[in-house]
Design an enzyme around this catalytic site. Sequence first.
Site, PDB file in Angstrom:
ATOM      1  N   SER A   1       0.842  -1.193   0.000  1.00  0.00           N
ATOM      2  CA  SER A   1       0.000   0.000   0.000  1.00  0.00           C
ATOM      3  C   SER A   1       0.879   1.246   0.000  1.00  0.00           C
ATOM      4  CB  SER A   1      -0.927  -0.023   1.226  1.00  0.00           C
ATOM      5  OG  SER A   1      -1.913   0.976   1.111  1.00  0.00           O
ATOM      6  N   ASN A   2       0.341   2.379   0.394  1.00  0.00           N
ATOM      7  CA  ASN A   2       1.126   3.618   0.479  1.00  0.00           C
ATOM      8  C   ASN A   2       0.605   4.469   1.623  1.00  0.00           C
ATOM      9  OD1 ASN A   2      -0.973   5.534  -0.575  1.00  0.00           O
ATOM     10  ND2 ASN A   2      -0.832   4.165  -2.332  1.00  0.00           N
TER      11      ASN A   2
END
Length: 224
Positions: free
Chosen positions: A29-30
């Site tokens: 993810s981020n």
Amino acid sequence: VPAGALGGRTVLVTAGPTVEPIDAVRYISNYSSGKMGYSIAEAAAAQGARVVLVSGPVALPAPEGVEVVPVKTARDMLAAASSVFPAADVAVFAAAVADLRPANPADRKLKKGRDDAALANVSLTENPDILATLAAGKRPDQYVVGFAAETNDVLMNAHAKLKKKHADMIVANQVGDGLAFGTDDDEVWLVTADDEVLLPLMSKRDVARRLIEVVARHLSRPGA
Ligand code: C5P
């Protein structure tokens, strides 16, 4: 712009990160907080719009009067956004979509010792570009806004992105040095085919309010 400038309009907003499973317990993810997208949804609702907010996992409450559609992966986000897009007068793509996802996620937990090769060699494949996919099929009466985070040549890259993604406006900001991601303030350019407007450093809520004002003004133009 009069209060209620988006009365009778439907606004689609994407926000937050996407999460892309590696196995049953791990993901890619981020750091997107979702603040920008949630502020835009809030600002659009405050102007009287019906707002559908397609959101990746974030730690934010649903803005008042906004319909939130929670999603995890980019492909989920594309499916949810696609089903709303035809009804949208305005679509704002503020999500930080993961560009890549594990090609073959395991539906159980990969175990150290047993699955070392699989863990060390997560092969990745490209996610769909949600903005580009939907904007490629937009009607002339729909207004599409995308975002661009650049470390250099902010305006040049924004104009390129405008064309490549078929957007009507790109909200462009310079990133790096702790700017933009997860912070409360932002300095952005609103870039359209024939205009570049700098919004000086202000809160994301104020950026959202200004952006919604500009979009509402565009929609109320004759012929728009
Ligand atoms: O290409 P880049 O990621 O810089 O483009 C950012 C813009 O495109 C944002 O508006 C983002 O929400 C959108 N985007 C998307 N789907 C992707 C990648 C980006 O909708 N897979």
